[in-house]
Design a protein around this motif. Structure first.
Motif, short mmCIF file in Angstrom:
data_model
loop_
_atom_site.label_atom_id
_atom_site.label_comp_id
_atom_site.label_asym_id
_atom_site.label_seq_id
_atom_site.Cartn_x
_atom_site.Cartn_y
_atom_site.Cartn_z
N LYS A 161 0.80 -1.22 0.00
CA LYS A 161 0.00 0.00 0.00
C LYS A 161 0.83 1.27 0.00
O LYS A 161 0.30 2.35 -0.23
CB LYS A 161 -0.94 0.01 1.21
CG LYS A 161 -0.22 0.04 2.56
CD LYS A 161 -1.21 -0.03 3.70
CE LYS A 161 -0.49 0.02 5.05
NZ LYS A 161 -1.45 -0.05 6.18
N ASN A 162 2.12 1.14 0.28
CA ASN A 162 3.00 2.31 0.32
C ASN A 162 3.93 2.28 -0.89
O ASN A 162 4.78 1.40 -1.01
CB ASN A 162 3.82 2.31 1.61
CG ASN A 162 4.66 3.56 1.77
OD1 ASN A 162 4.81 4.36 0.83
ND2 ASN A 162 5.22 3.75 2.95
N PRO A 163 3.80 3.25 -1.82
CA PRO A 163 4.61 3.25 -3.04
C PRO A 163 6.11 3.25 -2.77
O PRO A 163 6.90 2.75 -3.58
CB PRO A 163 4.19 4.53 -3.75
CG PRO A 163 2.86 4.88 -3.17
CD PRO A 163 2.88 4.40 -1.77
N ASN A 190 -8.21 5.11 2.05
CA ASN A 190 -7.07 5.90 1.63
C ASN A 190 -6.85 5.69 0.14
O ASN A 190 -6.48 4.61 -0.31
CB ASN A 190 -5.82 5.47 2.41
CG ASN A 190 -4.64 6.41 2.18
OD1 ASN A 190 -4.33 6.76 1.04
ND2 ASN A 190 -4.00 6.83 3.26
N LYS A 192 -4.61 6.85 -1.92
CA LYS A 192 -3.24 6.60 -2.35
C LYS A 192 -2.90 5.12 -2.19
O LYS A 192 -2.25 4.53 -3.06
CB LYS A 192 -2.27 7.46 -1.53
CG LYS A 192 -0.81 7.30 -1.95
CD LYS A 192 0.12 8.22 -1.18
CE LYS A 192 0.30 7.74 0.24
NZ LYS A 192 1.33 8.52 0.98
N GLU A 193 -3.37 4.51 -1.09
CA GLU A 193 -3.12 3.10 -0.87
C GLU A 193 -3.85 2.24 -1.90
O GLU A 193 -3.31 1.24 -2.39
CB GLU A 193 -3.55 2.71 0.55
CG GLU A 193 -2.70 3.35 1.64
CD GLU A 193 -3.16 2.99 3.04
OE1 GLU A 193 -4.15 2.22 3.14
OE2 GLU A 193 -2.56 3.46 4.02
N TRP A 195 -4.61 3.11 -4.96
CA TRP A 195 -3.88 3.22 -6.23
C TRP A 195 -2.65 2.32 -6.21
O TRP A 195 -2.36 1.62 -7.19
CB TRP A 195 -3.43 4.67 -6.47
CG TRP A 195 -2.54 4.77 -7.67
CD1 TRP A 195 -2.91 4.89 -8.97
CD2 TRP A 195 -1.10 4.71 -7.66
NE1 TRP A 195 -1.80 4.91 -9.78
CE2 TRP A 195 -0.67 4.80 -9.01
CE3 TRP A 195 -0.14 4.59 -6.67
CZ2 TRP A 195 0.67 4.78 -9.37
CZ3 TRP A 195 1.20 4.56 -7.02
CH2 TRP A 195 1.59 4.65 -8.36
N CYS A 196 -1.93 2.29 -5.10
CA CYS A 196 -0.70 1.53 -5.01
C CYS A 196 -0.95 0.03 -5.19
O CYS A 196 -0.25 -0.64 -5.95
CB CYS A 196 -0.02 1.79 -3.67
SG CYS A 196 1.65 1.10 -3.56
N ARG A 209 0.50 8.13 -10.59
CA ARG A 209 0.03 8.68 -9.32
C ARG A 209 -0.49 10.10 -9.49
O ARG A 209 -1.52 10.48 -8.92
CB ARG A 209 1.17 8.68 -8.29
CG ARG A 209 1.38 7.37 -7.59
CD ARG A 209 2.47 7.48 -6.55
NE ARG A 209 2.09 8.39 -5.47
CZ ARG A 209 2.90 8.75 -4.48
NH1 ARG A 209 4.13 8.29 -4.44
NH2 ARG A 209 2.47 9.57 -3.54
N LYS A 213 -4.30 11.16 -8.87
CA LYS A 213 -4.59 12.20 -7.87
C LYS A 213 -5.47 13.29 -8.47
O LYS A 213 -6.43 13.77 -7.83
CB LYS A 213 -3.27 12.80 -7.37
CG LYS A 213 -3.41 13.75 -6.18
CD LYS A 213 -2.03 14.15 -5.67
CE LYS A 213 -2.13 14.96 -4.38
NZ LYS A 213 -2.84 16.23 -4.55
N SER A 217 -8.49 11.03 -6.92
CA SER A 217 -8.24 11.25 -5.49
C SER A 217 -8.69 12.63 -5.02
O SER A 217 -9.48 12.74 -4.06
CB SER A 217 -6.76 11.05 -5.20
OG SER A 217 -6.50 11.24 -3.83
N ASP A 218 -8.21 13.68 -5.66
CA ASP A 218 -8.55 15.04 -5.23
C ASP A 218 -10.05 15.34 -5.31
O ASP A 218 -10.64 15.85 -4.34
CB ASP A 218 -7.77 16.07 -6.04
CG ASP A 218 -6.30 16.14 -5.62
OD1 ASP A 218 -5.97 15.56 -4.57
OD2 ASP A 218 -5.49 16.76 -6.35
#
Length: 467
Positions: A161-163, A190, A192-193, A195-196, A209, A213, A217-218
């Protein structure tokens, strides 16, 4: 390299990814992943892909090559297919057990002292399924990438989950066209997670990313703010619908509602346990200390007349130099221990400061209980498991007596391993046969303990650390 990027992948999410259920071998299709039965269904899927029939023919096909040839039997082309399953060490041997239970597979476990010898077998393609851990995969990445995998299946895929994490870099470096991720943990909302993990399963599906975003995401996060305008709300909903549509063919989510008819009825009961007289006395003594008085009056105006609160003026620290904030957290921990079992006060603390503070409190408290102090001298303090020193223990004693009469299985969970020590001593003192699982239990022993607990009529208690 573009040619090494997967062309097919998916993230399969269920509410539980632990090997728990039992499925007939006849069910070899993979229409969905039911909670708590994910490994069993993955095994069914692998059995179908490898053309397993659930008969003696599978056993014969699992013979060494020279025996198959001597029997003039043409080895199936599926024998050349190999699948890599990556799982946390805590469930690695559960996977092995499930594979052995539900099919005739040639399986190797790439972990521990036999890792090198098993790696040789793997390179000789003498297996159909290789089981390994995240750490072993990192150590043997080059050797594993030299092999052609039909698919890589990753349990607990939410770890990716963390790029920037090393585990993510390693998992993305695995060369395989088909990637399947299993997770029983929701990705904490989350983006970002999300997407990862999806970028690992299906690289490029959600774009870069920066693109993700900007496009998803945004807008979604802006639309979720309590100050969001109607336009931001509408834009956020549209972005979420576009994201769901884009992921629909790759992300499968299954909840317990699909199999609620197959599950036994669950009944939750919350039992309130009052403190014993001993605990109340200890609790009250803690509340009467100068430190607690300092905490309770910290928000009052300072006595010097400055108009500021006491904790920001003349009463920032106690006589030992501890700040009010530090004392507040420390005493909350102390009171929590007293409410569980007073013996926890004498257990080693995570920090020297906490240990010093606890000893100071103990010296004030236990002076009122000479018989208890004497008992603590005769035996190690943390081994005192007499129920009269804990309200929870008194209730537990009655519950265990009831469960023993009905020969029920009991799982006792605790956040504190020190409390597990107390429970363990109680079981020993009461002559109860038990098993224990915590962070110190070796992975090879975990499966053995679970099997003994499930199969033996004499073992009806298992102590488990929630950590």
């Amino acid at each position: 390299m573009p040619g090494d990027r997967p062309t097919c992948g998916s993230l399969l999410a269920a509410e539980s990814s632990r090997p728990a259920g039992r499925l007939p071998l006849a069910r070899w299709t993979l229409p969905s992943l039911s909670p708590a039965r994910t490994p069993a269904k993955v095994i069914s899927f692998l059995a179908a892909v490898l053309h397993k029939k659930g008969t003696r023919e599978d056993i014969e096909n699992n013979m060494p090559e020279f025996l198959l040839k001597s029997m003039k039997k043409d080895p199936s082309s599926t024998a050349r297919k190999m699948f890599l399953i990556v799982a946390p060490l805590s469930v690695l041997y559960n996977w092995k057990d499930e594979l052995d239970t539900w099919g005739y597979f040639r399986v190797i476990v790439l972990h521990g002292s036999k890792k090198d010898s098993e790696l040789i077998r793997l390179k000789q393609k003498r297996c159909e399924i290789a089981l390994t851990t995240y750490e072993t995969l990192r150590l043997c990445l080059e050797e594993l990438n030299s092999l052609e995998w039909s698919a890589v299946i990753v349990d607990e895929a939410h770890r990716i989950k963390n790029p920037k994490a090393r585990v993510t870099e390693v998992m993305k470096a695995v060369k395989c066209k088909v990637r399947i991720g299993l997770t029983g943990t929701i990705l904490q909302n989350n983006m970002k997670e999300l997407w990862c993990v999806m970028d690992w399963a299906v690289p490029g599906l959600l774009g870069s990313r920066i693109h993700f975003k900007k496009q998803f995401s945004d807008p979604v996060e802006h639309g979720q703010r309590h100050t969001a305008t109607k336009r931001e709300l509408a834009t956020g909903r549209k972005a979420m619908h576009r994201l769901a549509k884009k992921m629909s063919g790759w992300f499968l989510r299954r909840t317990k509602t699909l199999i609620k008819g197959q599950l036994p009825k669950k009944e939750d009961r919350m039992v309130y346990c009052s403190l014993t007289d001993f605990q109340k006395a200890v609790y009250q003594t803690v509340l009467e200390t100068e430190d607690v008085a300092l905490i309770l009056t910290s928000s009052q105006p300072c006595t010097c007349g400055s108009g500021q609160k006491r904790r920001k003026c003349c009463y920032k620290t106690n006589s030992q130099g501890d700040t009010v904030k530090t004392l507040c957290l420390s005493y909350l921990t102390v009171l929590q221990k007293v409410a569980n079992h007073v013996a926890l006060l004498q257990a080693a603390s995570t920090s020297k400061h906490q240990e010093t503070l606890t000893k100071r409190i103990c010296s004030q408290v236990f002076s009122r209980f000479p018989d208890f102090v004497q008992k603590s001298k005769d035996a190690a303090f943390e081994t005192l498991s007499d129920p009269k020193y804990s309200g929870k223990m008194k209730v537990l004693q009655q519950l265990l007596n009831h469960f023993r009469k009905h020969r029920d299985k009991v799982l006792l969970f605790s956040f504190s391993t020190k409390l597990l020590d107390v429970l363990q001593q109680y079981c020993m003192a009461s002559g109860l046969d038990y098993r224990r699982l915590d962070g110190s239990t070796k992975s090879e022993e975990r499966l053995k303990i679970v099997k003994e607990f499930n199969s033996s009529q004499d073992v009806n208690i298992c102590l488990v650390s929630t950590m």
